[in-house]
Motif scaffolding. Structure first.
Motif, short mmCIF file in Angstrom:
data_model
loop_
_atom_site.label_atom_id
_atom_site.label_comp_id
_atom_site.label_asym_id
_atom_site.label_seq_id
_atom_site.Cartn_x
_atom_site.Cartn_y
_atom_site.Cartn_z
N SER A 71 0.85 -1.19 0.00
CA SER A 71 0.00 0.00 0.00
C SER A 71 0.88 1.24 0.00
N VAL A 75 -4.27 2.42 3.22
CA VAL A 75 -4.70 1.05 2.93
C VAL A 75 -6.12 1.18 2.41
N ALA A 91 -2.03 4.21 6.30
CA ALA A 91 -1.13 3.04 6.30
C ALA A 91 -0.32 2.91 7.59
N ASP A 95 -2.45 -2.68 8.09
CA ASP A 95 -1.86 -3.45 6.99
C ASP A 95 -2.96 -4.33 6.41
#
Length: 147
Positions: A71, A75, A91, A95
């Protein structure tokens, strides 16, 4: 036992077990554990969060063998096809992983699910299965709901 746990994580709403030829229906909130020939129950009540066409359903852990999805600064759980808006988490707070076509997000403290057309949702530190809402088509088949 690991196989049953994976089934519960992928299909939290119900689980059918065959024992002695009889189909038993168990709530997926009840995990069966083997305690030397007897079965004990431990409960797990998954937390769920919905934002538009995205549902996050808490699971106990990431599946073994899952793969980290790269990413950028966010995300992205789903990207709107018509508007370009995204259901996303910064991010630094999450995750995303993929396993067998199913996506999971592991959140850390401070995670907030954001979308331009919905109120932000504060998320706890946990692991969630990402579920996109689907619709049945009159002409047959299934498609994802477009945001």
């Amino acid at each position: 036992m690991g196989y049953i746990k994976q089934l519960i994580q992928r299909n939290w709403w119900s689980l059918k077990l065959l024992q002695g030829g009889n189909a038993l229906r168990h709530s997926a909130k009840t995990l069966l554990t083997d305690t030397g020939g007897t079965q004990a129950r431990s409960t797990f009540s998954p937390r769920m969060y919905r934002q538009g066409d995205i549902l996050l359903s808490e699971v106990t852990e990431l599946p073994r063998g899952c793969v980290l999805v790269p990413s950028g600064d966010r995300v992205i759980l789903a990207l709107g096809e018509s508007t370009g808006h995204a259901h996303a988490i910064a991010a630094i707070h999450a995750d995303m992983y993929e396993w067998s076509g199913t996506f999971y997000v592991q959140t850390r403290e401070g995670a907030v699910l954001r979308h331009e057309e919905h109120a932000p949702i504060d998320l706890p530190q946990a692991v969630f299965q990402v579920v996109r809402q689907r619709q049945f088509l009159l002409e047959g088949g299934i498609s994802y709901v477009l945001d």
